[in-house]
Design a protein around this motif. Structure first.
Motif, mmCIF file in Angstrom:
data_model
loop_
_atom_site.group_PDB
_atom_site.id
_atom_site.type_symbol
_atom_site.label_atom_id
_atom_site.label_comp_id
_atom_site.label_asym_id
_atom_site.label_seq_id
_atom_site.Cartn_x
_atom_site.Cartn_y
_atom_site.Cartn_z
ATOM 1 N N LEU A 1 0.806 -1.228 0.000
ATOM 2 C CA LEU A 1 0.000 0.000 0.000
ATOM 3 C C LEU A 1 0.844 1.286 0.000
ATOM 4 O O LEU A 1 0.584 2.186 -0.804
ATOM 5 N N PRO A 2 1.870 1.383 0.857
ATOM 6 C CA PRO A 2 2.683 2.613 0.820
ATOM 7 C C PRO A 2 3.302 2.858 -0.552
ATOM 8 O O PRO A 2 3.375 4.008 -0.999
ATOM 9 N N LYS A 3 3.688 1.766 -1.237
ATOM 10 C CA LYS A 3 4.282 1.937 -2.575
ATOM 11 C C LYS A 3 3.236 2.416 -3.577
ATOM 12 O O LYS A 3 3.535 3.205 -4.479
ATOM 13 N N LEU A 4 2.012 1.912 -3.418
ATOM 14 C CA LEU A 4 0.926 2.355 -4.303
ATOM 15 C C LEU A 4 0.644 3.843 -4.093
ATOM 16 O O LEU A 4 0.464 4.596 -5.049
ATOM 17 N N VAL A 5 0.605 4.233 -2.823
ATOM 18 C CA VAL A 5 0.340 5.639 -2.494
ATOM 19 C C VAL A 5 1.409 6.525 -3.140
ATOM 20 O O VAL A 5 1.103 7.539 -3.772
ATOM 21 N N GLU A 6 2.652 6.053 -3.019
ATOM 22 C CA GLU A 6 3.778 6.799 -3.588
ATOM 23 C C GLU A 6 3.642 6.907 -5.113
ATOM 24 O O GLU A 6 3.852 7.978 -5.702
ATOM 25 N N ALA A 7 3.249 5.793 -5.749
ATOM 26 C CA ALA A 7 3.097 5.787 -7.210
ATOM 27 C C ALA A 7 2.012 6.758 -7.647
ATOM 28 O O ALA A 7 2.175 7.483 -8.639
ATOM 29 N N VAL A 8 0.906 6.808 -6.901
ATOM 30 C CA VAL A 8 -0.182 7.724 -7.271
ATOM 31 C C VAL A 8 0.271 9.169 -7.086
ATOM 32 O O VAL A 8 0.016 10.025 -7.939
ATOM 33 N N ARG A 9 0.978 9.427 -6.002
ATOM 34 C CA ARG A 9 1.504 10.778 -5.755
ATOM 35 C C ARG A 9 2.379 11.241 -6.906
ATOM 36 O O ARG A 9 2.261 12.370 -7.381
ATOM 37 N N GLU A 10 3.232 10.339 -7.338
ATOM 38 C CA GLU A 10 4.176 10.646 -8.414
ATOM 39 C C GLU A 10 3.415 10.994 -9.696
ATOM 40 O O GLU A 10 3.672 12.012 -10.337
ATOM 41 N N ILE A 11 2.421 10.135 -10.017
ATOM 42 C CA ILE A 11 1.672 10.334 -11.252
ATOM 43 C C ILE A 11 0.841 11.618 -11.187
ATOM 44 O O ILE A 11 0.734 12.365 -12.158
ATOM 45 N N LYS A 12 0.254 11.863 -10.003
ATOM 46 C CA LYS A 12 -0.571 13.067 -9.864
ATOM 47 C C LYS A 12 0.260 14.299 -9.579
ATOM 48 O O LYS A 12 -0.289 15.396 -9.452
ATOM 49 N N GLY A 13 1.570 14.104 -9.412
ATOM 50 C CA GLY A 13 2.465 15.239 -9.161
ATOM 51 C C GLY A 13 2.222 15.908 -7.828
ATOM 52 O O GLY A 13 2.339 17.132 -7.696
#
Lengths: 323, 249
Positions: free
Chosen positions: A310-322
C-alpha cells in the motif's frame, strides 16, 4: 402514454444518480417513441431543474406544497401515483436507493403495476416487457416479464451511463395535494455525515479487510482514498470488530455498491462479500493468499502484504498526480 | 403491543445455485434452507424488545408464505423465541402475490408493529414490506437500522443517503429493516427447540391473486476474465494499467 421518472433531490440539488435515471428513462421513452417526464417533489431552483433536461427529459415537473417538509412514503406515493395517472405513464422509473425502495413497492400496489426492482439495463423488449436483474445476491441473473399495463422499475445505482441529449425541456411547477394530517411518520432529527464522499455515490472505493490486521493500520487506506477522491469501505469482520463504522460494511448484508473501481485490500472475498461488490466495473485485489477467491472476481491483483504494498501504491499515485 | 415478523425461506447464503428445467427452476438438491438473514435479525430485535418488560410487548408472531415443506424454517423461528406462527399455504409466485397473501392473512389481527427484512437473499427485490404496508393502508419506513419503543410510539432510525433520520411513527407501522437492527441473530437453545414443537402454527389457505410478473429464465453470471497479476515490488505498474489499459483513473 409516457415514461415518468421520479427524481429525488437532496436539499434542492441533484446528483449523478439523478442524471443516470433521466438518461435511462429517456432511452426507455425512445423505445416507446414517446416522451420522458421527470418529476421531482419539493423546492428546487430552476437553474438546477434545467440540468435534468440535458439528459433527454422532454418535460420537467416540480411538485410543490408548503406542507412538504420531509419524506413520507405514503404521501410521496400518492403524489407520484397521481402524476402517473394524469400523464398516462406506461412506465414509472425510480432509483433503487433508499428512497426508491421505500416508494416503489407502495406505488406498485397502488397502481397495480408490476415491479421490476434493481434493473441494470433497458428491457430486452417492451412487448412483452422483459427485464433483467440480479438474483441470489449476484450468484445468478434472471429475466422476468412484467405483465401489467403500467410498470414500475427501480434502476440500480451506477449501472447506466449518462447520455446527454438536450431537449429544451419545458419546466412546470405544480401545486399538489399534501395530506399533512396523514403524515404518520415524523422526522424528529436528521444526522448528516458532512463532507464525506458517499459510499453508494463513489466512483472509486478503497476497502480494507481483516488482512489489514489492526484498526491502527488504516492510515494508508485513508490516504490512498483521499488521493484518488475515493470513498472508504470495509468487510464484515472489520465492521463487526468495530475497527470501522458499520456504514462502511460492504457485502450482502451491508451496502451493495457498484463503483467503477473497487480496491479489495486484505479481503479474501467470501461469497457474501462479493455479493455486495460484484457489480463493480473493475476490482483490484491485494492479498497474501494467491488462492483467495477475491482473485477470481478481480481483473487486477497483487499477491503480497498490504502493509508493504500500500505505501508503494500511495507513492506511485503521488508521483503520477504530481503531489 | 403485538409484533409480527415476516419470514422468508431462502437457500443458505453460501449456496452455489444451480438451475434445472431449462434454467426455469432452482435445483434444490443439497440446498440448506434458512430464515432470510434480515428476517432473522428482525426476529432477534422483536424478541429483544419483548425481553424488556417496560416495552409492554405481549407477543411476537411470525408469518410466512410457503408450502408445508417450509415448516422447518417456521419451527426454527418458534425455537428462537417467537410465540406463534402463521403459514399461508401457497407457493410464492412473485412479491405482489406474497404481499397480497400476507395482507389477507393478517387483516383483522391487530399487530402494532410489523417487521420485514429489507430484501430476501433469493430475489433481492426489497419489495414485500412496502407492498404489504400499501395493501394494509399502514405507514411504512424503509431502510430501518434501529427500532425502539417509547411511550407507545415506535421510534426508528432510517438510513438515508449520507446520514440518518430519527423518526417517530404512529402504529400500526410496517418497518422494513436492514443491517444494524440487531447485532447478532439469536440462536435457538435446546429448550426453545423442545418448546417450538408445541407452539401454535396456524395454516391459512391462500386467496386468489394474480402475480404481476413472471419468470422467463435464470442465467448464470458470465465468467470474468482471468486476473492480471502485478509484481508486488512494482505496484506502480498497477496504477499505469488502471490509467492506460482500464482507463479508469
Amino acid at each position: 402514454m409516457s415514461v415518468l421518472i421520479f427524481v429525488e433531490n437532496w436539499d434542492g440539488k441533484f446528483k449523478k444518480l439523478s442524471f443516470e435515471l433521466v438518461s435511462y428513462g429517456a432511452k426507455l421513452a425512445e423505445m416507446y417513441a414517446t416522451e420522458a417526464i421527470a418529476l421531482t417533489i419539493g423546492n428546487v431552483e430552476s437553474s438546477e431543474l434545467v440540468r435534468l433536461g440535458k439528459y433527454g427529459a422532454g418535460r420537467i415537473i416540480q411538485a410543490v406544497n408548503p406542507g412538504i417538509t420531509s419524506f413520507d412514503s405514503q404521501n410521496f406515493t400518492s403524489v407520484i401515483a397521481g402524476f402517473a395517472l394524469q400523464e398516462n405513464a406506461g412506465v414509472v422509473v425510480l432509483s433503487n436507493n433508499n428512497t426508491g425502495k421505500a416508494i416503489a413497492p407502495r406505488l406498485s400496489v397502488k397502481l397495480k403495476a408490476g415491479l421490476g426492482a434493481g434493473v441494470s439495463k433497458l428491457p430486452a423488449t417492451i412487448s412483452p416487457f422483459v427485464i433483467y436483474k440480479k438474483v441470489f445476491s449476484g450468484n445468478a441473473y434472471a429475466n422476468f416479464i412484467i405483465k401489467t399495463d403500467i410498470k414500475v422499475l427501480t434502476l440500480a445505482q451506477n449501472s447506466f451511463e449518462l447520455i446527454e441529449n438536450d431537449r429544451n425541456a419545458v419546466i412546470s411547477q405544480v401545486q399538489v395535494d399534501w395530506n399533512s394530517a396523514g403524515v404518520k411518520t415524523k422526522v424528529n432529527e436528521v444526522q448528516k455525515q458532512d463532507g464525506k464522499i458517499l459510499l453508494t455515490d463513489a466512483d472509486v472505493v478503497i476497502s480494507g479487510g481483516r488482512g489489514m490486521k489492526s484498526p491502527d493500520n488504516w492510515g494508508p487506506i485513508l490516504e490512498f482514498a483521499e488521493l484518488l477522491g475515493a470513498a472508504t469501505a470495509c468487510s464484515r469482520p472489520v465492521s463487526d470488530e468495530g475497527w470501522r463504522p458499520h456504514e462502511e460494511h460492504t457485502g450482502q448484508t451491508g451496502k451493495i455498491i457498484a463503483p467503477n473501481l473497487y480496491f479489495a485490500i486484505g479481503i479474501s472475498g467470501a461469497t457474501q462479500h462479493l455479493a455486495g461488490v460484484s457489480s463493480s466495473k473493475y476490482i483490484v485485489a491485494i492479498n497474501t493468499d494467491k488462492d483467495a477467491p477475491i482473485f477470481s472476481a478481480a481483473q487486477y491483483g497483487i499477491i503480497g502484504d498490504a502493509s508493504k504494498v500500500l505505501p508503494k501504491l500511495v507513492e506511485a499515485v503521488r508521483e503520477i498526480k504530481g503531489k | 403491543m403485538k409484533i409480527l415478523v415476516c419470514i422468508s425461506h431462502v437457500p443458505d447464503t453460501t449456496t452455489k445455485v444451480k438451475f434445472i428445467d431449462d434454467f426455469k427452476k432452482l435445483d434444490s438438491t443439497g440446498i440448506q434452507w434458512v430464515i432470510n438473514p434480515w428476517d432473522e435479525l428482525s426476529l432477534t430485535r422483536a424478541l429483544e424488545l419483548k425481553d424488556d418488560a417496560a416495552n409492554g410487548v405481549t407477543s411476537v408472531s411470525v408469518i410466512h408464505v410457503g408450502p408445508a415443506a417450509t415448516e422447518p424454517t417456521i419451527r426454527k423461528a418458534l425455537a428462537i423465541g417467537a410465540d406463534d406462527a402463521v403459514r399461508v399455504n401457497a407457493d410464492p409466485k412473485d412479491a405482489y402475490y406474497v404481499a397480497a397473501q400476507l395482507a389477507n392473512a393478517i387483516k383483522g389481527d391487530a399487530y402494532d408493529l410489523i417487521l420485514c427484512g429489507i430484501e430476501s437473499s433469493d430475489y433481492n427485490g426489497s419489495t414485500v414490506g412496502g407492498m404489504l404496508a400499501e395493501f394494509l393502508g399502514y405507514p411504512s419506513v424503509s431502510s430501518v437500522s434501529g427500532v425502539k419503543l417509547e411511550n407507545g410510539q415506535v421510534v426508528v432510525i432510517r438510513e438515508i443517503d449520507g446520514g440518518k433520520e430519527i423518526i417517530s411513527a404512529e402504529t400500526p407501522l410496517v418497518a422494513v429493516v436492514q443491517k444494524g437492527i440487531a447485532r447478532e441473530p439469536r440462536i435457538a437453545a435446546m429448550r426453545g427447540i423442545m418448546m417450538a414443537r408445541t407452539k401454535p402454527l396456524k395454516v391459512v389457505e391462500p386467496v386468489e391473486v394474480d402475480a404481476l410478473t413472471e419468470l422467463v429464465a435464470f442465467e448464470m453470471p458470465k465468467p470474468r476474465a482471468a486476473c492480471k497479476f502485478v509484481d508486488p515490488e512494482n505496484p506502480k505498474q498497477l496504477i499505469e494499467l488502471l490509467q492506460n489499459e482500464a482507463k479508469i483513473i
